[in-house]
Design a protein around this motif. Structure first.
Motif, short mmCIF file in Angstrom:
data_model
loop_
_atom_site.label_atom_id
_atom_site.label_comp_id
_atom_site.label_asym_id
_atom_site.label_seq_id
_atom_site.Cartn_x
_atom_site.Cartn_y
_atom_site.Cartn_z
N LYS A 1 -25.37 -23.76 -40.62
CA LYS A 1 -24.49 -23.63 -41.78
C LYS A 1 -23.32 -22.69 -41.49
O LYS A 1 -22.24 -22.83 -42.06
N MET A 2 -23.53 -21.74 -40.60
CA MET A 2 -22.45 -20.84 -40.20
C MET A 2 -21.51 -21.50 -39.19
O MET A 2 -20.46 -20.95 -38.87
N ARG A 3 -21.94 -22.65 -38.64
CA ARG A 3 -21.20 -23.34 -37.57
C ARG A 3 -21.04 -22.45 -36.35
O ARG A 3 -19.99 -22.45 -35.69
N ALA A 4 -22.10 -21.69 -36.05
CA ALA A 4 -22.05 -20.74 -34.95
C ALA A 4 -22.63 -21.30 -33.66
O ALA A 4 -22.35 -20.79 -32.57
N MET A 5 -23.47 -22.35 -33.76
CA MET A 5 -24.18 -22.86 -32.58
C MET A 5 -23.56 -24.14 -32.04
O MET A 5 -22.99 -24.94 -32.79
N SER A 6 -23.71 -24.33 -30.75
CA SER A 6 -23.22 -25.55 -30.12
C SER A 6 -23.97 -26.77 -30.64
O SER A 6 -25.17 -26.72 -30.91
N THR A 7 -23.25 -27.88 -30.76
CA THR A 7 -23.87 -29.16 -31.15
C THR A 7 -23.79 -30.17 -30.00
O THR A 7 -23.86 -31.38 -30.23
N ARG A 8 -23.68 -29.68 -28.79
CA ARG A 8 -23.62 -30.55 -27.62
C ARG A 8 -25.05 -31.00 -27.26
O ARG A 8 -25.59 -30.71 -26.21
N ASN A 9 -25.66 -31.75 -28.19
CA ASN A 9 -27.07 -32.13 -28.06
C ASN A 9 -27.32 -33.16 -26.96
O ASN A 9 -28.44 -33.26 -26.45
N ASP A 10 -26.30 -33.92 -26.60
CA ASP A 10 -26.48 -34.96 -25.59
C ASP A 10 -26.50 -34.41 -24.17
O ASP A 10 -26.88 -35.11 -23.23
N ALA A 11 -26.08 -33.15 -23.99
CA ALA A 11 -26.06 -32.53 -22.65
C ALA A 11 -26.43 -31.06 -22.79
O ALA A 11 -25.57 -30.18 -22.68
N PRO A 12 -27.71 -30.77 -23.06
CA PRO A 12 -28.10 -29.38 -23.36
C PRO A 12 -27.75 -28.39 -22.26
O PRO A 12 -27.34 -27.26 -22.55
N GLU A 13 -27.88 -28.81 -21.01
CA GLU A 13 -27.60 -27.89 -19.91
C GLU A 13 -26.11 -27.56 -19.79
O GLU A 13 -25.72 -26.61 -19.12
N LYS A 14 -25.26 -28.32 -20.48
CA LYS A 14 -23.81 -28.08 -20.46
C LYS A 14 -23.31 -27.39 -21.73
O LYS A 14 -22.12 -27.10 -21.86
N ALA A 15 -24.23 -27.10 -22.66
CA ALA A 15 -23.81 -26.66 -23.99
C ALA A 15 -23.31 -25.22 -24.03
O ALA A 15 -22.36 -24.90 -24.74
N SER A 16 -23.95 -24.34 -23.27
CA SER A 16 -23.51 -22.94 -23.24
C SER A 16 -22.43 -22.81 -22.18
O SER A 16 -22.70 -22.90 -20.98
N ARG A 17 -21.19 -22.64 -22.62
CA ARG A 17 -20.04 -22.66 -21.70
C ARG A 17 -19.04 -21.55 -22.06
O ARG A 17 -17.92 -21.82 -22.50
N PRO A 18 -19.45 -20.30 -21.85
CA PRO A 18 -18.55 -19.19 -22.15
C PRO A 18 -17.21 -19.30 -21.46
O PRO A 18 -17.12 -19.73 -20.32
N PHE A 19 -16.18 -18.94 -22.21
CA PHE A 19 -14.79 -18.87 -21.74
C PHE A 19 -14.17 -20.23 -21.45
O PHE A 19 -13.00 -20.31 -21.06
N ASP A 20 -14.90 -21.30 -21.63
CA ASP A 20 -14.37 -22.64 -21.43
C ASP A 20 -13.66 -23.11 -22.69
O ASP A 20 -14.09 -22.83 -23.81
N ALA A 21 -12.58 -23.86 -22.51
CA ALA A 21 -11.80 -24.32 -23.66
C ALA A 21 -12.60 -25.23 -24.58
O ALA A 21 -12.29 -25.33 -25.78
N ALA A 22 -13.62 -25.91 -24.05
CA ALA A 22 -14.39 -26.86 -24.85
C ALA A 22 -15.66 -26.24 -25.45
O ALA A 22 -16.49 -26.96 -26.00
#
Length: 410
Positions: free
Chosen positions: A203-224
């Motif tokens: 609800k805070m929209r704080a977490m990644s929703t990249r559910n189709d590629a979990p290993e790629k979801a945490s991407r600090p400093f990346d534009a995406a």
């Protein structure tokens, strides 16, 4: 005169390994510990990925104790025992009145609370566990470890969201440095993988929703990047006064030389880079070092759109031109965000980095944000001399805690 404080033991429980060496090996390789959550209870929540503890060995507690312990307690207890065992301290030859325990948690025993609330709702108050309170309160790891080893020195459990275990380590460092204790076990533990917590952060929209590629979801400093990835686990260090450690011939893993703690006093969730900058400045000032002497920063780097930019601004303000010469990485790109355990786990990474002269990577950094223009060690670890490093921890509420480490030398 301020006494020297060294680290003689470490322990970790994480999605990337349940001991320091296997965990560090995966960090060097740039492995991700993020996986899909397949349970039906997450199907209506936007985020369905996390750093989950799997195949956790229950060798530290018997089955009766496990049933009476929330997972966060089990993780912290295991990591603390690892740290004590690595320290190789002879408990019969030390003053246990001068050894303490500072192990905190951002959220405490959420699993136990939610389970017992459901029992209360479904079956009534008589079915609620009599162990509900000791199973769930934040300070119980500190209490249990103190009982196990009969450590009667200072003991408490800091709670400052994602800065929790950096505060635990920093405050323990001060206790030892100023002569109030000879050794303190310090760190943090967390177990928050639960639909209610996921629903709240979604609800805070704080977490990644990249559910189709979990290993790629945490991407600090990346534009995406589109938010952090929740994780669980524990990290604990055994801090000891240098002469105390030297006298017993302990193997020294590294030295803590400074600690800075500030508060933004700005916003409950949005960061203010000035507070983070001041914490770094204080850590270096109290360590007696200049910014140009720092080789590496283990960044807080959560992979949130505003947080990563704010931390980059803080680093550039504090280090000036040197900001572009030192290396900065966010290992949350691999571990996810372990909340109250993050600082201690990252302190362990920092210690191993200095010991082996390896800068750990920020994985998934494919297209850097234009406002994040430092050397974040993209995608692969690199070798290089590391003598002094900072580890940053910033938490909701504006809590900032930075610990300065040095490669140990006589």
């Amino acid at each position: 005169m301020k006494r020297r404080v060294v680290i003689t033991g470490a322990g970790v429980v994480s999605p990337l390994g349940h001991d320091v060496e296997s965990f560090w090996d995966n960090i060097k390789k740039g492995q991700s510990g993020i996986k899909c959550l397949n349970a039906d209870e997450y199907k209506d929540i936007n985020t369905k990925i996390a750093g989950i503890i799997e195949d956790f060995p229950n060798e530290y507690l018997d089955m009766k104790e496990i049933k009476r312990s929330d997972p966060f307690i089990q993780y912290g207890y295991a990591a603390a025992i690892q740290a004590v065992e690595q320290s190789n301290i002879d408990l019969e030859k030390v003053d246990r009145d001068r050894i303490g325990v500072y192990i905190g948690s951002g959220a405490g025993g959420l699993q136990t609370l939610f389970e017992n609330y459901q029992i209360l709702f479904d079956k009534g108050p008589k079915r609620v566990s009599p162990f509900l309170i000791p199973m769930s309160i934040h300070n119980m790891i500190s209490g249990l470890i103190a009982i196990k080893y009969q450590f009667r020195g200072p003991s408490f459990a800091p709670v400052s969201a994602c800065a929790t275990s950096n505060h635990a380590i920093g405050e323990a460092y001060l206790q030892i440095a100023h002569g109030y204790a000879d050794a303190i076990i310090a760190g943090g533990a967390e177990s928050t993988i639960h639909p209610l917590y996921f629903a709240g952060f979604s609800k805070m929209r704080a977490m990644s929703t990249r559910n189709d590629a979990p290993e790629k979801a945490s991407r600090p400093f990346d534009a995406a990047r589109d938010g952090f990835v929740m994780s669980e686990g524990a990290g604990v260090l055994f801090l000891e006064e240098y002469e105390h450690a030297k006298k017993r011939g302990a193997r020294i893993l590294g030295e803590i030389i400074g600690y800075g703690s500030t508060t933004d006093a700005y916003h409950i969730t949005a960061p203010d880079y000035q507070g983070a900058a001041k914490a770094m400045e204080l850590a270096m000032e109290r360590a007696g070092i200049s910014p140009s002497e720092v080789d590496y920063i283990n960044a807080h780097g959560t992979s949130t759109p505003t947080g990563d930019v704010s931390e980059t601004k803080a680093i550039k303000q504090v280090f000036g031109d040197h900001a572009y010469r030192l290396k900065v990485s966010s290992t949350k790109s691999m571990t996810g965000h372990m909340f109250g355990a993050a600082g201690a786990v990252e302190a362990i990474i920092t210690l191993k980095s200095m010991a082996e002269n390896v800068f750990p990577p920020t994985i998934n950094l494919e297209n850097p944000d234009k406002d994040c223009d430092l050397d974040y060690v993209p995608n692969e670890a690199v070798e290089g001399d590391i003598h002094i490093a900072l580890s940053n921890g910033f938490g909701f509420g504006g809590h900032n805690a930075v610990v300065a480490f040095k490669k140990f030398s006589q």
